[in-house]
Design a protein around this motif. Structure first.
Motif, PDB file in Angstrom:
ATOM      1  N   ALA A 234       0.803  -1.232   0.089  1.00 48.05           N
ATOM      2  CA  ALA A 234      -0.058   0.078  -0.138  1.00 48.05           C
ATOM      3  C   ALA A 234       0.846   1.290  -0.006  1.00 48.05           C
ATOM      4  O   ALA A 234       0.492   2.259  -0.542  1.00 48.05           O
ATOM      5  N   ALA A 235       1.908   1.451   0.815  1.00 48.87           N
ATOM      6  CA  ALA A 235       2.837   2.468   0.711  1.00 48.87           C
ATOM      7  C   ALA A 235       3.335   2.637  -0.456  1.00 48.87           C
ATOM      8  O   ALA A 235       3.478   3.819  -1.355  1.00 48.87           O
ATOM      9  N   VAL A 236       3.934   1.692  -1.367  1.00 50.88           N
ATOM     10  CA  VAL A 236       4.417   1.902  -2.406  1.00 50.88           C
ATOM     11  C   VAL A 236       3.483   2.343  -3.546  1.00 50.88           C
ATOM     12  O   VAL A 236       3.735   3.205  -4.410  1.00 50.88           O
ATOM     13  N   LEU A 237       2.502   1.792  -3.534  1.00 48.97           N
ATOM     14  CA  LEU A 237       1.454   2.115  -4.359  1.00 48.97           C
ATOM     15  C   LEU A 237       0.859   3.414  -4.344  1.00 48.97           C
ATOM     16  O   LEU A 237       0.846   4.485  -5.241  1.00 48.97           O
ATOM     17  N   THR A 238       0.797   4.099  -3.078  1.00 50.27           N
ATOM     18  CA  THR A 238       0.315   5.592  -2.661  1.00 50.27           C
ATOM     19  C   THR A 238       1.362   6.363  -3.010  1.00 50.27           C
ATOM     20  O   THR A 238       0.934   7.419  -3.767  1.00 50.27           O
ATOM     21  N   VAL A 239       2.718   6.117  -2.781  1.00 52.63           N
ATOM     22  CA  VAL A 239       3.710   7.028  -3.324  1.00 52.63           C
ATOM     23  C   VAL A 239       3.707   7.394  -4.762  1.00 52.63           C
ATOM     24  O   VAL A 239       3.885   8.179  -5.353  1.00 52.63           O
ATOM     25  N   ALA A 240       3.679   6.115  -5.436  1.00 49.66           N
ATOM     26  CA  ALA A 240       3.481   6.158  -6.938  1.00 49.66           C
ATOM     27  C   ALA A 240       2.182   7.176  -7.399  1.00 49.66           C
ATOM     28  O   ALA A 240       2.470   7.722  -8.386  1.00 49.66           O
ATOM     29  N   ALA A 241       0.965   6.831  -6.608  1.00 53.82           N
ATOM     30  CA  ALA A 241      -0.080   7.626  -6.992  1.00 53.82           C
ATOM     31  C   ALA A 241       0.087   9.111  -6.670  1.00 53.82           C
ATOM     32  O   ALA A 241      -0.613   9.829  -7.474  1.00 53.82           O
ATOM     33  N   VAL A 242       0.714   9.537  -5.759  1.00 55.51           N
ATOM     34  CA  VAL A 242       1.116  10.626  -5.427  1.00 55.51           C
ATOM     35  C   VAL A 242       1.777  11.395  -6.752  1.00 55.51           C
ATOM     36  O   VAL A 242       1.603  12.590  -7.053  1.00 55.51           O
ATOM     37  N   HIS A 243       2.700  10.714  -7.380  1.00 51.70           N
ATOM     38  CA  HIS A 243       3.491  11.226  -8.194  1.00 51.70           C
ATOM     39  C   HIS A 243       2.661  10.921  -9.851  1.00 51.70           C
ATOM     40  O   HIS A 243       3.469  10.885 -10.833  1.00 51.70           O
ATOM     41  N   SER A 244       1.372  10.680  -9.892  1.00 52.39           N
ATOM     42  CA  SER A 244       0.729  10.556 -10.962  1.00 52.39           C
ATOM     43  C   SER A 244      -0.148  11.548 -11.186  1.00 52.39           C
ATOM     44  O   SER A 244      -1.182  11.550 -10.474  1.00 52.39           O
ATOM     45  N   PRO A 245       0.120  12.384 -12.278  1.00 51.17           N
ATOM     46  CA  PRO A 245      -1.035  13.374 -12.413  1.00 51.17           C
ATOM     47  C   PRO A 245      -2.354  12.846 -12.995  1.00 51.17           C
ATOM     48  O   PRO A 245      -2.661  11.919 -13.690  1.00 51.17           O
ATOM     49  N   GLY A 246      -3.523  13.687 -12.520  1.00 57.06           N
ATOM     50  CA  GLY A 246      -4.751  13.296 -12.911  1.00 57.06           C
ATOM     51  C   GLY A 246      -5.286  12.081 -12.379  1.00 57.06           C
ATOM     52  O   GLY A 246      -6.398  11.468 -13.033  1.00 57.06           O
ATOM     53  N   GLN A 247      -4.911  11.365 -11.302  1.00 56.42           N
ATOM     54  CA  GLN A 247      -5.237  10.252 -10.776  1.00 56.42           C
ATOM     55  C   GLN A 247      -5.730  10.237  -9.381  1.00 56.42           C
ATOM     56  O   GLN A 247      -5.367   9.551  -8.475  1.00 56.42           O
ATOM     57  N   ASN A 248      -6.544  11.327  -9.108  1.00 56.50           N
ATOM     58  CA  ASN A 248      -6.923  11.627  -7.625  1.00 56.50           C
ATOM     59  C   ASN A 248      -7.816  10.532  -7.214  1.00 56.50           C
ATOM     60  O   ASN A 248      -7.493  10.238  -5.860  1.00 56.50           O
ATOM     61  N   LEU A 250      -7.767   7.564  -7.938  1.00 50.70           N
ATOM     62  CA  LEU A 250      -6.736   6.112  -7.532  1.00 50.70           C
ATOM     63  C   LEU A 250      -5.929   6.558  -6.316  1.00 50.70           C
ATOM     64  O   LEU A 250      -5.640   5.890  -5.416  1.00 50.70           O
ATOM     65  N   LEU A 251      -5.448   7.845  -6.316  1.00 52.57           N
ATOM     66  CA  LEU A 251      -4.592   8.228  -4.989  1.00 52.57           C
ATOM     67  C   LEU A 251      -5.442   7.895  -3.915  1.00 52.57           C
ATOM     68  O   LEU A 251      -5.050   7.469  -2.826  1.00 52.57           O
ATOM     69  N   GLN A 252      -6.676   8.326  -3.710  1.00 57.27           N
ATOM     70  CA  GLN A 252      -7.350   8.526  -2.555  1.00 57.27           C
ATOM     71  C   GLN A 252      -7.845   6.800  -2.291  1.00 57.27           C
ATOM     72  O   GLN A 252      -7.695   6.563  -0.933  1.00 57.27           O
ATOM     73  N   ARG A 253      -8.060   6.102  -3.094  1.00 55.37           N
ATOM     74  CA  ARG A 253      -8.256   4.686  -2.784  1.00 55.37           C
ATOM     75  C   ARG A 253      -6.950   3.989  -2.322  1.00 55.37           C
ATOM     76  O   ARG A 253      -7.021   3.412  -1.356  1.00 55.37           O
ATOM     77  N   CYS A 254      -5.741   4.168  -2.834  1.00 54.39           N
ATOM     78  CA  CYS A 254      -4.433   3.867  -2.192  1.00 54.39           C
ATOM     79  C   CYS A 254      -4.173   4.211  -0.939  1.00 54.39           C
ATOM     80  O   CYS A 254      -3.730   3.625  -0.012  1.00 54.39           O
ATOM     81  N   TYR A 255      -4.489   5.699  -0.883  1.00 52.78           N
ATOM     82  CA  TYR A 255      -4.154   6.268   0.542  1.00 52.78           C
ATOM     83  C   TYR A 255      -5.259   5.742   1.454  1.00 52.78           C
ATOM     84  O   TYR A 255      -4.828   5.529   2.837  1.00 52.78           O
ATOM     85  N   ASN A 256      -6.416   5.360   1.282  1.00 56.69           N
ATOM     86  CA  ASN A 256      -7.283   4.838   2.221  1.00 56.69           C
ATOM     87  C   ASN A 256      -6.844   3.477   2.617  1.00 56.69           C
ATOM     88  O   ASN A 256      -7.088   3.024   3.928  1.00 56.69           O
ATOM     89  N   ALA A 257      -6.200   2.807   1.776  1.00 59.63           N
ATOM     90  CA  ALA A 257      -5.843   1.556   2.104  1.00 59.63           C
ATOM     91  C   ALA A 257      -4.855   1.519   2.841  1.00 59.63           C
ATOM     92  O   ALA A 257      -4.351   0.666   3.886  1.00 59.63           O
TER      93      ALA A 257
END
Length: 654
Positions: A234-248, A250-257
């Protein structure tokens, strides 16, 4: 022989038909079904022929009855098997000196949460499965004298020896806790497998090497990470999502997990090394959780006795090398954010920190080890400065303090000379390792010497006290170092390419330097303007080598550079807010550069909208040096740094 008439044939056929229809059964009775014979109904009787002959009750066969009988049989068998399993589990618990089976409570389905519903729309846990407060004792009531390493033991160890309560014993299991791929948040569909693979690939390609050649991620595939730790996944996916433009979304789902799993492990007694790596990784990149996660990572590492790994490594236990690396990573993480927030660190200078050269004196040393130990050595010096000067924003440095400040400056110079040649270039990230040493060198000099301006009286046009030589010297070093920090990033292409992937501490370096220079120009420049309406290069006895034109140019270039970096990052990344903060400060200055005669870098006045106005004087009257330099640290949670608002992640600030 006479022929019959057609009418007579019809009458004869009609006479052979039965007077009443033969009764039929839609299904066989129980007796006929049991004997597997044809069930023959009898006209005018409720029983079939077989039941009439035998005198048995003729009961129609019911399929539900058969299911009922089979259900009774299945339940009987299942009950026997469950009893057998309970006996086996009870025996294993006794063999492992664990509590009896009856001490474990099964949570009701209504209270069970998954990463999907662990947090509400505001990021607050809606329900938590609270384990029972286990105060059970070990089965063996005798003290294990063979385990005694000496007469002096820790107080908790003595209490455990006395009471034998299980929860008082520190868990020293270092084997990773297995995570079932079939049960994690990806298997539940919170993040699809394709989304997870894409994010993991982004992490490996763009961020993996910047944290000491991938030291915090030893696994090469997503499946391997999922098998070892759901929290790390979950940490790796969240960090990657923070660096992904226009993926709000997806970021929120990763962050919640991630937040759900972090809550679950925060009070857990059993951890794995990958869980600690997950906490460190998230703290390096998630600004609103950095402080909490760094402290949690350190405490979990201590609970797993990572502070003892260096001693074991020196005694020849080579398998402890990764544990020492993780201990160093916790040290760097915790000291970075202690400095960032201006708070005292938790970790002290232990044997491992004092003897990093002994750790590096090994054929197993990697380039990542060198880069990691360089950071340890730097923050060791900065921590000594914190202990010497503290973080009280109202406590100015005395004149004798500047002698010690020179010692710290010399230590920083020696650090650069020692570690820049050892930080070899990388095929994947170019000269970032060696240039990163130079970047941290300039920032450390800036941070140390900016203390010379701490808690000074507010400058004014009527009364402007001259700075002492020592204080002026340190202030000029701070100005020069802040300028060099920004200039280095512009001039080094490998540093510019690294900006999207480095931890947020590097971004705050740029923010702090730009903020410091702009507020120096605004505050002290306003005094110069109020005192001398004509453009002048006279330093007014301050003697600070400061050029407002250069400051404005560097600040604008910094904001523009970070804005380009932010285009490839998510909207909730800290960089976007840093850009907004710098540009807000730039609004106070005119776009035209101020003149400077004879090429001197003197403290020149700020010109707002081309008019000498009252705004500068008012700014000076509302002077607040703490707002200028943020005490020893740089006020990571202060508004002038442009930190992301807590609502960005629907979570309260850390």
């Amino acid at each position: 022989m006479s022929q019959k008439r057609p009418s007579e044939d019809v009458e004869l056929v009609s006479d052979r038909r039965p007077s009443a229809p033969k009764p039929t059964r839609t299904r066989a009775c129980v007796e006929c079904k049991k004997h597997k014979i044809k069930c023959e109904p009898v006209a005018g009787e409720e029983k079939c022929a077989k039941c009439l002959r035998s005198g048995a009750d003729c009961i129609p066969y019911n399929l539900n009855q058969r299911l009922h009988e089979e259900d009774v049989t299945w339940k009987a068998n299942a009950t026997a098997e469950i009893a057998q399993l309970r006996a086996a589990v009870q025996r294993l618990l006794r063999h492992g000196h664990l509590p009896d089976l009856g001490s474990f409570s099964e949570p009701s389905p209504a209270n069970v949460i998954s990463p999907a519903n662990a947090v509400s729309e505001h990021g607050i846990p809606t329900a938590m499965v609270v384990p029972p407060m286990d105060m059970t004792r070990e089965n063996s009531q005798e003290r294990d004298l063979d385990d005694e390493s000496g007469l002096v033991t820790a107080p908790m160890r003595s209490l455990y020896d006395l009471t034998r309560i299980r929860n008082l014993r520190t868990s020293t299991r270092w084997n990773p806790t297995a995570s079932s791929i079939d049960e994690d948040f990806i298997a539940q569909g919170i993040i699809s497998a394709s989304e997870a693979e894409e994010l993991f690939t982004r992490w490996k390609e763009k961020h993996h090497q910047y944290l000491w050649a991938g030291m915090l991620m030893a696994h090469q595939t997503l499946d391997a990470v999922r098998r070892h730790s759901s929290l790390l996944t979950a940490a790796v996916l969240t960090v990657a999502a923070v660096h992904s433009p226009g993926q709000n979304d997806l970021l929120q789902r990763c962050y919640n997990a991630f937040v759900s799993l972090a809550y679950s492990t925060s009070l857990s007694r059993v951890h794995s090394l990958d869980d600690i790596r997950a906490l460190c990784l998230a703290a390096f990149y998630l600004s609103n959780l950095s402080w909490k996660l760094s402290g949690l990572a350190v405490r979990n590492a201590v609970e797993m006795n990572l502070h003892q790994a260096f001693h074991k490594l020196m005694r020849g236990h080579s398998e402890q090398r990764d544990n020492v690396r993780l201990w160093y990573a916790c040290y760097v993480l915790e000291h970075q954010f202690s400095i960032a927030y201006g708070r005292p660190p938790l970790m002290h200078e232990d044997t491992a920190v004092k003897n990093i050269e002994a750790f590096l004196d090994s054929p197993l040393t990697t380039s990542g080890d060198v880069r990691l130990c360089a950071q340890v050595a730097l923050f060791k010096v900065l921590t000594e400065a914190y202990m010497a000067y503290g973080s009280d924003p109202e406590q100015p440095l005395s004149e004798p303090d500047f002698q010690q400040l020179r010692v710290f400056n010399f230590a920083i110079e020696q650090w650069r000379l020692a570690w820049q040649p050892r930080s070899a270039d990388s095929h994947s990230i170019g000269s970032y390792p060696s240039k990163g040493v130079v970047l941290y060198y300039h920032f450390a000099r800036f941070q140390l010497n900016s203390l010379a301006l701490r808690a000074l009286p507010a400058p004014s046009a009527a009364s402007s006290e001259s700075l002492s030589y020592d204080r002026r010297e340190a202030a000029n070093i701070a100005i020069s170092a802040a300028t060099s920090t920004l200039t280095l990033i512009f001039e080094e292409p490998d540093l510019r390419r690294a900006l999207p992937g480095v931890p947020i501490f590097t971004h705050t370096m740029v923010a702090f330097c730009a903020t410091f220079l702009l507020k120096m120009a605004k505050t002290w420049g306003g005094v110069a303007q109020a005192a001398s309406p004509e453009w002048t290069t006279e330093p007014l006895g301050l003697g600070l080598n400061f050029n407002i034109s250069q400051v404005l140019s560097l600040s604008r270039r910094s904001a523009n550079l970070l804005a380009r970096v932010a285009e490839n990052l998510n909207e909730k990344h800290l960089t976007r807010h840093i850009v907004a903060g710098i540009r807000e400060l730039l609004k106070h200055f005119d776009a035209t550069e101020t003149p400077a005669s004879n090429g001197a870098h003197a403290l020149a006045p700020a010109n707002v909208n081309g008019v000498v106005g009252q705004q500068q004087v008012d700014f000076a009257n509302n002077y607040n040096m703490y707002d200028l330099i943020g005490s020893y640290g740089f006020g990571f949670d202060e508004t002038f740094l442009g930190q992301a608002a807590s609502s960005d992640f629907d979570l309260w600030p850390s």
